[in-house]
Design an enzyme around this catalytic site. Structure first.
Site, short mmCIF file in Angstrom:
data_model
loop_
_atom_site.label_atom_id
_atom_site.label_comp_id
_atom_site.label_asym_id
_atom_site.label_seq_id
_atom_site.Cartn_x
_atom_site.Cartn_y
_atom_site.Cartn_z
N GLU A 144 19.46 26.75 -28.37
CA GLU A 144 20.31 25.69 -27.11
C GLU A 144 19.75 25.88 -26.08
O GLU A 144 19.96 26.89 -25.01
CB GLU A 144 21.77 25.87 -27.32
CG GLU A 144 22.32 24.86 -26.59
CD GLU A 144 24.01 25.19 -26.34
OE1 GLU A 144 24.69 24.29 -25.76
OE2 GLU A 144 24.51 26.14 -26.39
N ASP A 162 19.38 29.57 -20.76
CA ASP A 162 19.94 28.81 -19.23
C ASP A 162 19.74 30.20 -18.48
O ASP A 162 19.39 31.18 -18.60
CB ASP A 162 21.69 28.77 -19.42
CG ASP A 162 21.82 27.78 -18.57
OD1 ASP A 162 22.26 26.88 -18.83
OD2 ASP A 162 21.79 28.12 -17.29
N ASP A 211 20.93 18.76 -17.05
CA ASP A 211 21.00 18.00 -15.49
C ASP A 211 20.08 16.90 -15.92
O ASP A 211 18.91 16.91 -15.97
CB ASP A 211 20.32 18.79 -14.28
CG ASP A 211 21.30 20.09 -14.39
OD1 ASP A 211 22.40 20.14 -13.99
OD2 ASP A 211 20.65 21.12 -14.60
N ASP A 217 25.28 12.75 -21.43
CA ASP A 217 26.19 11.75 -21.03
C ASP A 217 25.44 10.54 -20.07
O ASP A 217 26.12 9.68 -19.58
CB ASP A 217 27.50 12.14 -20.43
CG ASP A 217 27.20 12.99 -19.05
OD1 ASP A 217 25.92 13.21 -18.99
OD2 ASP A 217 28.07 13.16 -18.42
N THR A 236 30.86 20.16 -25.33
CA THR A 236 30.68 21.01 -24.37
C THR A 236 31.32 21.07 -23.08
O THR A 236 32.06 19.85 -23.19
CB THR A 236 29.29 20.99 -24.16
OG1 THR A 236 28.99 19.81 -23.07
CG2 THR A 236 28.30 20.79 -25.17
N TYR A 237 31.52 21.88 -22.15
CA TYR A 237 32.22 21.75 -21.08
C TYR A 237 31.72 20.63 -20.20
O TYR A 237 32.60 19.72 -19.71
CB TYR A 237 31.93 23.29 -20.35
CG TYR A 237 32.54 23.20 -18.96
CD1 TYR A 237 33.88 22.94 -18.75
CD2 TYR A 237 31.55 22.97 -17.69
CE1 TYR A 237 34.47 23.27 -17.35
CE2 TYR A 237 32.08 23.13 -16.46
CZ TYR A 237 33.63 23.11 -16.24
OH TYR A 237 34.11 23.05 -15.00
N TYR A 238 30.57 20.38 -20.09
CA TYR A 238 29.92 19.34 -19.36
C TYR A 238 30.48 18.03 -19.85
O TYR A 238 30.63 16.79 -19.19
CB TYR A 238 28.56 19.49 -18.92
CG TYR A 238 28.36 20.06 -17.50
CD1 TYR A 238 28.40 21.47 -17.44
CD2 TYR A 238 28.25 19.22 -16.44
CE1 TYR A 238 28.30 22.23 -16.35
CE2 TYR A 238 28.14 19.95 -15.26
CZ TYR A 238 28.00 21.39 -15.22
OH TYR A 238 28.23 22.14 -13.99
N GLU A 239 30.31 17.96 -21.33
CA GLU A 239 30.92 16.68 -21.89
C GLU A 239 32.21 16.16 -21.43
O GLU A 239 32.54 14.96 -21.16
CB GLU A 239 30.69 17.24 -23.53
CG GLU A 239 31.18 15.71 -24.06
CD GLU A 239 30.78 15.68 -25.79
OE1 GLU A 239 29.97 16.76 -26.12
OE2 GLU A 239 31.15 14.88 -26.61
#
Ligand SMILES: C[S@@+](CC[C@H](N)C(=O)[O-])C[C@H]1O[C@@H](n2cnc3c(N)ncnc32)[C@H](O)[C@@H]1O
Length: 237
Positions: free
Chosen positions: A42, A67, A116, A152, A192-195
């Site tokens: 991932e 990451d 990003d 997104d 996910t968190y950013y989703e």
């Protein structure tokens, strides 16, 4: 640097499921996990919701969240330890050098989750689906290995579809609105968190799954891609 970050950086040094810029790991992941099961990465994992979610769904496969940010990795790694998830681990590196950490064909599949979007056209080379990155993935991915992008950002989705068309990738599945589909598979339902932040404000999640051609076109095509992006993309603020 804040106290919380320092505490987390110190903690991941001691976590058995976090490797930070490890040396000599190429070809050694089966040894690390203690089995030869297929390895899925991932990329841009942040807190690693996909790494954990997929690891829970597929106990017979191994998952590695990748990451740069140690304090985010800390969150996922801590959960994996608490849950006793032996098939999930984390690698803290800059993805720009990912080919140094895996042997050719050692990776079975790649998920790229809400990376990003790098909206400025001048920064397109930093997008994780730019051919510059696809060449790196090709050098570690088994032939026919799937790459999944969930984002997104309509811009990053459009860019990735364009790259797939120009560079001969085989698009197996794509949608600009995951949750509008009548049937959504379990993997795509992992959030996910950013989703949850919906930073792009599009209120839609885009998804594309593709495989790479046997040989990606050379870097000569990248200049043409960049020229077309400057013509196509709206200037971003
Ligand atoms: C927008 S966040 C998404 C995190 C997570 N996937 C989520 O959806 O909540 C993007 C993540 O990509 C990481 N990232 C971006 N470019 C990177 C690179 N070149 N190498 C390593 N990590 C990178 C950042 O550190 C950040 O954690």
């Amino acid at each position: 640097m804040g106290h919380k970050k320092l505490v987390r950086f110190a903690a991941i040094e001691t976590f058995p499921n976090v490797l930070q810029y490890p040396e000599g790991m190429a070809g050694k992941w089966a040894e690390f996990f203690g089995n030869g099961n297929e390895l899925t990465l991932e990329l841009a994992c942040g807190k690693g919701e996909y790494t954990l979610g997929l690891a829970r769904m597929h106990p017979q496969r191994n998952f590695l969240g990748v990451d740069l940010k140690g304090n985010r990795i800390w969150a996922g790694a801590r959960k994996a330890i608490a849950e006793g998830l032996k098939n999930a681990a984390f690698l803290r590196i800059l993805i720009d050098g990912i080919e140094k950490f895996f042997a050719p064909g050692e990776v079975g599949e790649i998920w790229i989750t809400f990376p990003d979007p790098q909206l400025r056209t001048g920064k397109a080379k930093k997008r994780l689906t730019h051919p510059r990155f696809l060449r790196r993935y090709q050098s570690i991915l088994k032939p026919g290995g799937k790459i999944h992008l969930k984002t997104d950002s309509p811009n990053l989705y459009g860019f990735t579809m364009k790259v797939c068309a120009m560079y001969g990738c085989n698009v197996l599945d794509s949608t600009d609105d995951v949750y509008a589909q009548p049937q959504i598979n379990d993997e795509l339902q992992i959030k996910t968190y950013y989703e949850s932040l919906d930073i792009a404000g599009a209120a839609r999640v885009h998804y594309v799954c593709f495989t790479l051609p046997q040989q990606l076109p050379g870097t000569e095509l990248d200049a043409l891609l960049q020229q077309q992006l400057f013509e196509d993309e709206q200037p971003a603020g």
